[in-house]
Design an enzyme around this catalytic site. Sequence first.
Site, PDB file in Angstrom:
ATOM      1  N   TYR A 151      -3.120  -0.579  10.430  1.00 15.38           N
ATOM      2  CA  TYR A 151      -2.977  -0.665   9.004  1.00 15.38           C
ATOM      3  C   TYR A 151      -1.434  -0.498   8.446  1.00 15.38           C
ATOM      4  O   TYR A 151      -0.809  -1.089   7.653  1.00 15.38           O
ATOM      5  CB  TYR A 151      -4.085  -0.222   8.156  1.00 15.38           C
TER       6      TYR A 151
ATOM      7  N   SER B 189       0.819  -1.137  -0.174  1.00 15.41           N
ATOM      8  CA  SER B 189       0.009  -0.204   0.132  1.00 15.41           C
ATOM      9  C   SER B 189       0.824   1.159  -0.037  1.00 15.41           C
ATOM     10  O   SER B 189       2.258   1.189   0.189  1.00 15.41           O
ATOM     11  CB  SER B 189      -0.862   0.113   1.172  1.00 15.41           C
TER      12      SER B 189
END
Length: 254
Positions: free
Chosen positions: A158, A145
């Site tokens: 995250y 990501s």
Amino acid sequence: MTFDLSGKTALITGSSRGIGLSIANGLAEAGARIVLNGINTTRLAETQASLANKFGAARVESRAFDVVDEEQVNAAVASIESDIGPIDIVVNNAGVQHREPLLDVSLEAWRRVVDINLTSAFVVGRAVARGMVDRGHGKVVNICSVQTELARQTIGPYTAAKGALRNLTRAMTAEWAPSGLQINGLAPGYIHTEMTQKLVDDPAFNEWILGRTPAHRWGTVEDLVGPAVFLASEASDYVNGQVLFVDGGMTVVV
């Protein structure tokens, strides 16, 4: 021909919708036999039926298993290799988000996010890599990501998991590349999916994304297909331990 995946079998975790589904579709378009994964059996069956209608039932399989349950993962990998054939490509895509300030995040929520985004790549990647190492070839693609590189408020678990996933990719490379494997990360930017629809619909956040991204748009799931095929194919045979950012330039500007 270096991008041709004909005759290859690819397992894609978390692929009943969103980014995982788009990558699975792209690998199938490149010629691969695909094995979908999810825990929602109804949605998984519907997705398998849809792709089987497009590519043929023989080229689209599915296995429902929990990506952080080692026993389930090992059983699924054994089943795939027994019933379908050796797994040539594994895409560790399963992920989950949790938005809450770090001061308020429960330990349970932290562990859930880290397990699904990071530990699953270790559990599934290792289970598949055992066979790849024995065979002397294989492609492991870990879905990272922009949070592999950047941080933003309220998504601390995250961010921590995706940052660690880059170093897991490097650790896998250090140990498995000598056996002929290529292990790399694919890092999407802000992608417009049903999971991010609320962010797209937020005028302030949407304007921030458009202003922060040099490409001045959200990414689409289709933007990830070409890079995924590259990392899964012979075209990337001398690429190892890298993270390819597909983010419209977000991570290279201030």
